[in-house]
Design a protein around this motif. Sequence first.
Motif, mmCIF file in Angstrom:
data_model
loop_
_atom_site.group_PDB
_atom_site.id
_atom_site.type_symbol
_atom_site.label_atom_id
_atom_site.label_comp_id
_atom_site.label_asym_id
_atom_site.label_seq_id
_atom_site.Cartn_x
_atom_site.Cartn_y
_atom_site.Cartn_z
ATOM 1 N N GLN A 113 -38.929 44.379 -30.040
ATOM 2 C CA GLN A 113 -39.804 43.290 -29.647
ATOM 3 C C GLN A 113 -39.184 41.961 -30.079
ATOM 4 O O GLN A 113 -38.708 41.817 -31.200
ATOM 5 N N GLN B 293 -38.964 38.188 -31.333
ATOM 6 C CA GLN B 293 -39.729 37.403 -32.295
ATOM 7 C C GLN B 293 -39.302 35.954 -32.209
ATOM 8 O O GLN B 293 -38.232 35.635 -31.690
ATOM 9 N N ALA B 294 -40.128 35.078 -32.770
ATOM 10 C CA ALA B 294 -39.786 33.656 -32.821
ATOM 11 C C ALA B 294 -38.408 33.513 -33.456
ATOM 12 O O ALA B 294 -38.072 34.232 -34.397
ATOM 13 N N PHE C 288 -43.270 32.180 -20.734
ATOM 14 C CA PHE C 288 -44.042 32.934 -21.720
ATOM 15 C C PHE C 288 -43.187 33.226 -22.949
ATOM 16 O O PHE C 288 -43.621 33.042 -24.088
ATOM 17 N N THR C 289 -41.961 33.684 -22.719
ATOM 18 C CA THR C 289 -41.051 34.009 -23.818
ATOM 19 C C THR C 289 -40.774 32.772 -24.666
ATOM 20 O O THR C 289 -40.814 32.822 -25.901
ATOM 21 N N LYS C 290 -40.520 31.652 -23.995
ATOM 22 C CA LYS C 290 -40.254 30.397 -24.717
ATOM 23 C C LYS C 290 -41.478 29.975 -25.536
ATOM 24 O O LYS C 290 -41.348 29.485 -26.652
ATOM 25 N N SER C 291 -42.683 30.193 -24.989
ATOM 26 C CA SER C 291 -43.909 29.812 -25.707
ATOM 27 C C SER C 291 -44.077 30.612 -26.999
ATOM 28 O O SER C 291 -44.815 30.206 -27.887
ATOM 29 N N ARG C 292 -43.366 31.734 -27.109
ATOM 30 C CA ARG C 292 -43.417 32.569 -28.315
ATOM 31 C C ARG C 292 -42.299 32.220 -29.296
ATOM 32 O O ARG C 292 -42.074 32.931 -30.269
ATOM 33 N N GLY C 293 -41.546 31.148 -29.001
ATOM 34 C CA GLY C 293 -40.514 30.685 -29.918
ATOM 35 C C GLY C 293 -39.147 31.297 -29.704
ATOM 36 O O GLY C 293 -38.257 31.127 -30.529
#
Length: 148
Positions: free
Chosen positions: A2, A4-5, A41-46
Motif C-alpha cells: 500500500q 503511503q505519504a 487521488f494518489t497525490k491527495s494522499r501525499g
Amino acid sequence: MQLQASDVLDIALPAPTTLSSGQAVELPVESGSVTRTALLFTKSRGVTCVIAAGNAGTDPDTVGSFPDSGAVVVGGIIRDQPPAPVSFHVGSPSNTGSRVDCCACAGETTMLPRLAPATVRTVGEADAGTSVATSIVSGVVAAIQGRT
C-alpha cells in the motif's frame, strides 16, 4: 503493498492514443480521465507521482486538452554524438511542451533484468526513451524524500 505519504509512484509507460485524425501517438497517462482521477487521488494522499511524457515527438497540448493531474511529467534528453562538444538536446521522440516538468537522460541506458518473467531482459541490455528518464527522476525524487 500500500502506498503511503512520501512514497513515489513511477508510471513509466505512456498512454497509446489514436487522435481523431487517425494518427497514433503516445501521450502522458494523465491524458485519460480515469488515470488522471487516480493520479489526483494518489497525490491527495501525499504520494509523488512521476509519469513519462511519451515518445510521440509532439506537444500534448496541441493534440487535445486535458487538466493537469499534479504528476511530475518527464521528458527525455539525449547527448549529442561526438565530435560535437558535450551538449544535450530534447530526444527527438520525446514529447515536449508546457506539461513536461523536467527532463532526464533518455539515451541508451543499461538496464537490469525486470522481475516479471514475461519481461525478463538480459543484464546489460540497453533501453531508451521517456520511460528510462522517468525511472531516473523517480529515483532522484525518492532520494530527496529520503525513501530508498
